[in-house]
Design an enzyme around this catalytic site. Sequence first.
Site, PDB file in Angstrom:
ATOM      1  N   HIS A 202      38.283  33.329  44.686  1.00 54.73           N
ATOM      2  CA  HIS A 202      37.054  33.837  45.310  1.00 54.73           C
ATOM      3  C   HIS A 202      36.411  32.769  46.186  1.00 54.73           C
ATOM      4  O   HIS A 202      36.063  33.015  47.348  1.00 54.73           O
ATOM      5  CB  HIS A 202      36.093  34.288  44.205  1.00 54.73           C
ATOM      6  CG  HIS A 202      34.757  34.745  44.685  1.00 54.73           C
ATOM      7  ND1 HIS A 202      34.324  36.049  44.538  1.00 54.73           N
ATOM      8  CD2 HIS A 202      33.724  34.085  45.280  1.00 54.73           C
ATOM      9  CE1 HIS A 202      33.107  36.162  45.039  1.00 54.73           C
ATOM     10  NE2 HIS A 202      32.718  34.974  45.490  1.00 54.73           N
ATOM     11  N   GLU A 203      36.255  31.569  45.634  1.00 53.09           N
ATOM     12  CA  GLU A 203      35.553  30.510  46.362  1.00 53.09           C
ATOM     13  C   GLU A 203      36.337  30.051  47.589  1.00 53.09           C
ATOM     14  O   GLU A 203      35.742  29.758  48.634  1.00 53.09           O
ATOM     15  CB  GLU A 203      35.272  29.327  45.436  1.00 53.09           C
ATOM     16  CG  GLU A 203      34.366  29.648  44.256  1.00 53.09           C
ATOM     17  CD  GLU A 203      33.043  30.257  44.675  1.00 53.09           C
ATOM     18  OE1 GLU A 203      32.437  29.761  45.646  1.00 53.09           O
ATOM     19  OE2 GLU A 203      32.613  31.238  44.054  1.00 53.09           O
TER      20      GLU A 203
ATOM     21  N   HIS B 192      35.777  31.825  50.863  1.00 51.82           N
ATOM     22  CA  HIS B 192      34.525  31.534  51.575  1.00 51.82           C
ATOM     23  C   HIS B 192      34.669  30.425  52.613  1.00 51.82           C
ATOM     24  O   HIS B 192      33.767  30.235  53.434  1.00 51.82           O
ATOM     25  CB  HIS B 192      33.445  31.101  50.578  1.00 51.82           C
ATOM     26  CG  HIS B 192      32.807  32.215  49.818  1.00 51.82           C
ATOM     27  ND1 HIS B 192      32.390  33.386  50.409  1.00 51.82           N
ATOM     28  CD2 HIS B 192      32.476  32.329  48.496  1.00 51.82           C
ATOM     29  CE1 HIS B 192      31.840  34.171  49.493  1.00 51.82           C
ATOM     30  NE2 HIS B 192      31.886  33.564  48.334  1.00 51.82           N
TER      31      HIS B 192
ATOM     32  N   ASP C  87      29.488  37.403  50.962  1.00 52.43           N
ATOM     33  CA  ASP C  87      29.230  38.206  49.763  1.00 52.43           C
ATOM     34  C   ASP C  87      28.482  39.479  50.142  1.00 52.43           C
ATOM     35  O   ASP C  87      27.290  39.631  49.899  1.00 52.43           O
ATOM     36  CB  ASP C  87      28.424  37.397  48.737  1.00 52.43           C
ATOM     37  CG  ASP C  87      29.250  36.312  48.073  1.00 52.43           C
ATOM     38  OD1 ASP C  87      30.455  36.533  47.861  1.00 52.43           O
ATOM     39  OD2 ASP C  87      28.698  35.244  47.774  1.00 52.43           O
TER      40      ASP C  87
END
EC number: 3.4.24.39
Length: 358
Positions: A305-306, A309, A320
């Site tokens: 997920h990170e 970004h 998000d």
Amino acid sequence: MKLSSILLALAALVSPAFSYAISHLPRSEGGLDIKLTAIGNTRIKAIITNKADRPLKLLRYNNFFDDAPTQKVEIFKDGNAVQFEGIYQHIYMTDLPDEDFISLTPGESIEREVDIATTADLTQGGAFTISSQGLIPFAEVDSNEVTGAMAFHANDLEMDVDGAVAATVEKAIKPVDKRSRLTNSCTGQRRTATVRAIQASAQLSQRSAQVAQNNAQKLQEYFKQTDQRTRQLVVNRFTAVARESTVNGGRTTYDCTDRMGHCQPRTIAYTLPAQNHITNCPIFYQMPLLTNRCHGQDQATTVLHEITHNPAIVQPHCVDHGYGYQAVRRLNAQQSLQNADTYSLFANGKMTFRLFLY
């Protein structure tokens, strides 16, 4: 103990026969009104009003209710997006306490103020357009379990900014040390856990790219389309995440402790996209490396997920738009492609089984 392999029960992911049964989600359009006004050179006020005919219980993270330097608005200059210099944070969604929610009765309003220059470079000055839209997860009044997501779309706000004055605003985030892939905060068990999670993210991302290539039904569930362009964009991003999930190269740096002080009690990890930097919070080390629970949270999917970004991996980087499965199901196709949680939820959707060999 070294992690030698992670096997994902992969036939279940590839076969449409095991696709996830989509439950009906609450209708929640039009119930939340957000009005933006300028109250200073770079300061804005958001008036959040419950327009629904029932009370709302809104999760306070990653929106105007959040005091952390998260992305609350998008800023445009001459039609181009201004780089966001704050954080994207990954929130632990299990056993949420009452204080993680904001309650609004029908017709009630709450005001929040933010200085947009703390997380964006506005020193060029002149005309800027401020916008804000997305989804805020909610729970029922008598529960703390997130059951849906409330859509909002604020008015566009035009601001004329004095660049010299904007330059005097203190930034929320300071530059980080880029000399090491894993900073000197990564030692002992925390370093071991972080390395294993990065390795697991690589294998999970590789397999997710294969699933996206071969399982049209799963692609439709999470990304809303199955055309070749959508398929290739998803495959490319998972492949890029797999390539970046390494401790021997890449462009992302990691902190294993919160040296910048932005971990909240429910924050698993957060990312500084402007600096391609990830920080693990204490909760990260309390989570399993990989979970067997559908759409559960774990260390590996947190890393995945990170990494989405970070703009150094794929541009444009993920933001998000929606958080959690309920919110992800409400996003349109374009939002889904740019939403970090869509990728992590895709990676650990129903019927995913993991076997560890040490």
